[in-house]
Design a protein around this motif. Structure first.
Motif, PDB file in Angstrom:
ATOM      1  N   ASP A 265       0.838  -1.195   0.000  1.00 47.86           N
ATOM      2  CA  ASP A 265       0.000   0.000   0.000  1.00 47.86           C
ATOM      3  C   ASP A 265       0.878   1.253   0.000  1.00 47.86           C
ATOM      4  OD1 ASP A 265      -1.886   2.038   0.486  1.00 47.86           O
ATOM      5  OD2 ASP A 265      -3.127   0.707   1.704  1.00 47.86           O
ATOM      6  N   PRO A 266       0.732   2.141  -0.981  1.00 47.83           N
ATOM      7  CA  PRO A 266       1.521   3.376  -0.988  1.00 47.83           C
ATOM      8  C   PRO A 266       1.068   4.386   0.067  1.00 47.83           C
ATOM      9  CG  PRO A 266      -0.061   3.406  -2.778  1.00 47.83           C
ATOM     10  CD  PRO A 266      -0.163   2.043  -2.145  1.00 47.83           C
ATOM     11  N   MET A 267      -0.089   4.132   0.676  1.00 47.37           N
ATOM     12  CA  MET A 267      -0.601   5.000   1.748  1.00 47.37           C
ATOM     13  C   MET A 267      -0.847   4.139   2.985  1.00 47.37           C
ATOM     14  SD  MET A 267      -3.221   7.313  -0.592  1.00 47.37           S
ATOM     15  CE  MET A 267      -3.907   5.841  -1.403  1.00 47.37           C
ATOM     16  N   PRO A 268       0.237   3.684   3.639  1.00 47.50           N
ATOM     17  CA  PRO A 268       0.112   2.706   4.722  1.00 47.50           C
ATOM     18  C   PRO A 268      -0.446   3.297   6.007  1.00 47.50           C
ATOM     19  CG  PRO A 268       2.383   3.412   4.512  1.00 47.50           C
ATOM     20  CD  PRO A 268       1.636   4.035   3.364  1.00 47.50           C
ATOM     21  N   ALA A 269      -0.890   2.425   6.889  1.00 46.79           N
ATOM     22  CA  ALA A 269      -1.386   2.853   8.195  1.00 46.79           C
ATOM     23  C   ALA A 269      -0.297   3.625   8.931  1.00 46.79           C
ATOM     24  CB  ALA A 269      -1.807   1.639   9.019  1.00 46.79           C
ATOM     25  N   GLY A 270      -0.678   4.745   9.529  1.00 49.79           N
ATOM     26  CA  GLY A 270       0.259   5.536  10.310  1.00 49.79           C
ATOM     27  C   GLY A 270       1.103   6.509   9.532  1.00 49.79           C
ATOM     28  N   ALA A 271       1.040   6.456   8.204  1.00 49.07           N
ATOM     29  CA  ALA A 271       1.848   7.364   7.392  1.00 49.07           C
ATOM     30  C   ALA A 271       1.321   8.791   7.514  1.00 49.07           C
ATOM     31  CB  ALA A 271       1.844   6.923   5.938  1.00 49.07           C
ATOM     32  N   VAL A 272       2.243   9.746   7.497  1.00 47.12           N
ATOM     33  CA  VAL A 272       1.886  11.156   7.625  1.00 47.12           C
ATOM     34  C   VAL A 272       2.172  11.856   6.297  1.00 47.12           C
ATOM     35  CG1 VAL A 272       2.254  13.303   8.896  1.00 47.12           C
ATOM     36  CG2 VAL A 272       2.451  11.098  10.079  1.00 47.12           C
ATOM     37  N   PHE A 273       1.200  12.607   5.822  1.00 48.40           N
ATOM     38  CA  PHE A 273       1.301  13.292   4.541  1.00 48.40           C
ATOM     39  C   PHE A 273       1.025  14.781   4.710  1.00 48.40           C
ATOM     40  CE2 PHE A 273       0.453   8.966   3.336  1.00 48.40           C
ATOM     41  CZ  PHE A 273       1.102   8.771   2.123  1.00 48.40           C
ATOM     42  N   GLU A 274       1.637  15.574   3.835  1.00 46.27           N
ATOM     43  CA  GLU A 274       1.200  16.943   3.615  1.00 46.27           C
ATOM     44  C   GLU A 274       0.248  16.860   2.439  1.00 46.27           C
ATOM     45  OE1 GLU A 274       1.582  19.422   5.952  1.00 46.27           O
ATOM     46  OE2 GLU A 274       3.673  19.844   5.483  1.00 46.27           O
ATOM     47  N   GLY A 275      -1.039  16.998   2.701  1.00 46.43           N
ATOM     48  CA  GLY A 275      -2.045  16.787   1.667  1.00 46.43           C
ATOM     49  C   GLY A 275      -2.735  18.069   1.272  1.00 46.43           C
ATOM     50  N   VAL A 276      -3.393  18.024   0.125  1.00 48.13           N
ATOM     51  CA  VAL A 276      -4.104  19.181  -0.403  1.00 48.13           C
ATOM     52  C   VAL A 276      -5.571  18.804  -0.582  1.00 48.13           C
ATOM     53  CG1 VAL A 276      -4.295  20.839  -2.286  1.00 48.13           C
ATOM     54  CG2 VAL A 276      -2.042  19.990  -1.593  1.00 48.13           C
ATOM     55  N   VAL A 277      -6.474  19.587  -0.008  1.00 49.17           N
ATOM     56  CA  VAL A 277      -7.911  19.342  -0.129  1.00 49.17           C
ATOM     57  C   VAL A 277      -8.342  19.645  -1.563  1.00 49.17           C
ATOM     58  CG1 VAL A 277     -10.202  20.006   0.666  1.00 49.17           C
ATOM     59  CG2 VAL A 277      -8.299  19.865   2.301  1.00 49.17           C
ATOM     60  N   THR A 278      -8.947  18.659  -2.209  1.00 45.70           N
ATOM     61  CA  THR A 278      -9.391  18.834  -3.592  1.00 45.70           C
ATOM     62  C   THR A 278     -10.907  18.901  -3.726  1.00 45.70           C
ATOM     63  OG1 THR A 278      -9.352  16.441  -3.955  1.00 45.70           O
ATOM     64  CG2 THR A 278      -7.342  17.677  -4.495  1.00 45.70           C
ATOM     65  N   ASP A 279     -11.623  18.460  -2.689  1.00 43.53           N
ATOM     66  CA  ASP A 279     -13.093  18.480  -2.780  1.00 43.53           C
ATOM     67  C   ASP A 279     -13.667  18.412  -1.377  1.00 43.53           C
ATOM     68  OD1 ASP A 279     -15.588  18.573  -3.867  1.00 43.53           O
ATOM     69  OD2 ASP A 279     -15.593  16.514  -4.616  1.00 43.53           O
ATOM     70  N   THR A 280     -14.731  19.158  -1.134  1.00 44.94           N
ATOM     71  CA  THR A 280     -15.426  19.093   0.153  1.00 44.94           C
ATOM     72  C   THR A 280     -16.804  18.500  -0.069  1.00 44.94           C
ATOM     73  OG1 THR A 280     -16.119  21.400  -0.149  1.00 44.94           O
ATOM     74  CG2 THR A 280     -14.189  20.998   1.238  1.00 44.94           C
ATOM     75  N   LEU A 281     -17.105  17.469   0.732  1.00 44.98           N
ATOM     76  CA  LEU A 281     -18.363  16.753   0.598  1.00 44.98           C
ATOM     77  C   LEU A 281     -19.218  17.001   1.840  1.00 44.98           C
ATOM     78  CD1 LEU A 281     -16.820  13.430  -0.754  1.00 44.98           C
ATOM     79  CD2 LEU A 281     -17.665  15.385  -2.068  1.00 44.98           C
ATOM     80  N   GLY A 282     -20.332  16.302   1.938  1.00 49.01           N
ATOM     81  CA  GLY A 282     -21.244  16.552   3.046  1.00 49.01           C
ATOM     82  C   GLY A 282     -20.654  16.250   4.408  1.00 49.01           C
ATOM     83  N   GLY A 283     -19.923  15.130   4.523  1.00 46.08           N
ATOM     84  CA  GLY A 283     -19.405  14.743   5.831  1.00 46.08           C
ATOM     85  C   GLY A 283     -17.920  14.873   5.983  1.00 46.08           C
TER      86      GLY A 283
END
Length: 489
Positions: free
Chosen positions: A115-133
């Motif tokens: 998995d390239p996004m493993p459990a516990g991994a920390v990312f600097e991420g960018v919000v691309t979409d906001t949904l209801g929840g």
């Protein structure tokens, strides 16, 4: 649903297994593995065959293997995926690689992925979409989803968020991994949470850490798992040292991070791999399980279908077990009652009448044969034999145990004070999906709020015997039960 009535599974561990420096990753050839889910028995047998040491085993697994499993920090955890099609493996890189290699050999149609996004991994991420929840976050390696409740502050498109993968997702499911802005690192028997945003710790956890002569890194607070209560000092220290190493690595990575490079992965103290079992693999796991316990043909194939199918398999195999005992856990898991259900108390009388004493909610379920039921009592009148007034806010809490000749009800007031205990002597209890049933045998024992114990209604039992409604041997059994309860109280 678990294969064994619990979410965990394990195997043998020796006292000398925890050595100095064990907290470092990859120091043992055979990793310690914790197993959870519907494949638990088969994989416990697989890993216990010399390739690994299984730890943190549930009680059903300990009974099934008749073995003493270690309470040690696992190097990797193997958990059944929500759709039951395979397992996820989470742990240190070397341990995950070794476990994955072992699982790849289960069957010809076993497939696995990193998995390239493993459990516990920390990312600097960018919000691309906001949904209801929640919001969709670009992590560079793929997309994640952060519920608004797990984010600090307001979230909108274009925001740069420092997030951690809280729940990774298998590649075949089409779901995004779940994210949080709180930072947690896992050491096996303890987790460290960064700052107040991570939920902090508590003074008791901090005191335990101090007793081990190992201090968590600055800004991180410990929180011990339920397994810590059964672990020895060496295992606790090794787990905290491991968590400290991972927390230090995350702290260093965050200090060097440049938010202008987002999206980017900052730290990944753990690896995650996904293993998908095909049909032949599931039947191979059946063969492994069959070496340990009763296993119907297609056990794992059927369990992989639905929760109801999984429960049906447990039921079929339980009733086929040669123990001769009534399979309470299998029957109730399949048909009820379970926690949250409402059941009636059906109070039979020796002359043939049936009275429903009321209905209550199952607040606790024990697969060994017990359910706890809570009822809100209506005011007015008094409690039989206790002579205590029924008041608004009163609650009755009763524990029913399948096959027992009595049950106790504790009456509590609105502020939690005990108002008395009534022990009803009866024919052996039967816990049905919608009711508990028995026949009342008249004689009972009460314990008053002041501690005074009183046996009541012997005269009613004598009258029932005289009328021919209660056979003599049954009456003697009732008197014997009442006497033992009276002595015990």
């Amino acid at each position: 649903m678990s294969d064994d009535g619990d979410r965990t599974a394990d195997t043998d561990g020796t006292d000398d297994a925890v050595e100095a420096g064990e907290g470092a990753e990859g120091e043992r050839d055979a990793p310690r593995v914790q197993v959870r889910g519907i494949y638990t028995t088969a994989l416990t047998h697989l890993f216990g065959a010399g390739a690994s040491e299984v730890v943190l085993a549930s009680e059903p697994i300990r009974d099934r293997f008749d073995a003493g499993f270690g309470v040690r920090p696992p190097d990797a955890t193997v958990s059944t995926t929500d759709d039951r099609q395979g397992v996820g493996v989470v742990g240190g890189p070397d341990a995950v690689a070794a476990v994955r290699e072992r699982l790849d050999g289960v069957g010809v149609d076993t497939l696995s992925w990193t998995d390239p996004m493993p459990a516990g991994a920390v990312f600097e991420g960018v919000v691309t979409d906001t949904l209801g929840g929640g919001a969709v976050v670009d992590l560079g390696e793929g997309e994640g989803y952060i519920p608004y409740d797990d984010a600090e502050g307001y979230v909108e498109d274009g925001d740069v968020l420092r997030v951690q993968v809280r729940a990774p997702a298998p590649p075949w499911g089409g779901n995004r991994p779940s994210l949080s802005t709180a930072l947690i690192v896992d050491g096996g028997l303890v987790e460290l949470r960064r700052g107040s945003g991570g939920g902090g710790g508590n003074s008791e956890a901090a005191r335990m850490a101090s007793l081990l002569s190992v201090d968590p890194p600055e800004g991180w607070a410990p929180r011990w798992t339920r397994w810590a209560e059964d672990a020895d000092v060496d295992a606790l220290r090794a787990s905290l040292e491991r968590a400290n190493e991972r927390a230090d690595a995350v702290t260093r990575a965050l200090a060097d991070a440049d938010p202008d490079t987002a999206p980017a992965r900052l730290a990944a103290p753990l690896d995650t791999a996904w293993v998908w079992f095909g049909r032949e693999s599931r039947f191979a796991l059946d063969d492994l399980r069959r070496e340990v316990t009763t296993t119907m043909p297609g056990h794992h194939r059927t369990k992989a279908a639905t929760e109801a199918a999984s429960a049906a398999v447990d039921f079929a195999e339980a009733v086929c077990e040669p123990s001769g005992a009534f399979p309470f856990a299998a029957v109730t898991r399949q048909f009820g009652p379970g926690e949250g259900d409402r059941i009636a108390i059906e109070h039979g009388k020796p002359e043939g009448r049936l009275i429903t004493l009321g209905r209550g909610e199952v607040t606790d379920y024990d697969p060994d044969g017990a359910v706890r039921v809570e009822r809100e009592m209506s005011p007015g009148g008094t409690y039989d034999a206790l002579g205590v007034e029924r008041r608004p806010g009163d609650v009755a809490r009763t524990k029913f145990v399948e096959g027992r000749w009595w049950y106790a009800t504790v009456y509590s007031g609105g502020e939690g004070e005990t108002r008395g205990t009534y022990v009803n002597v009866c024919t052996p209890l039967e816990v049905f999906p919608r009711s508990v049933r028995y026949v009342d045998l008249h004689v009972d024992v009460v314990k008053h709020a002041d501690g005074r114990v009183e046996r009541v209604d012997d005269d009613e039992l004598d009258a029932a015997v005289e009328a021919g409604n209660v056979p003599g041997p049954l009456a003697e059994r009732a008197r014997d039960v009442a006497g033992r309860i009276e002595d015990a109280l």
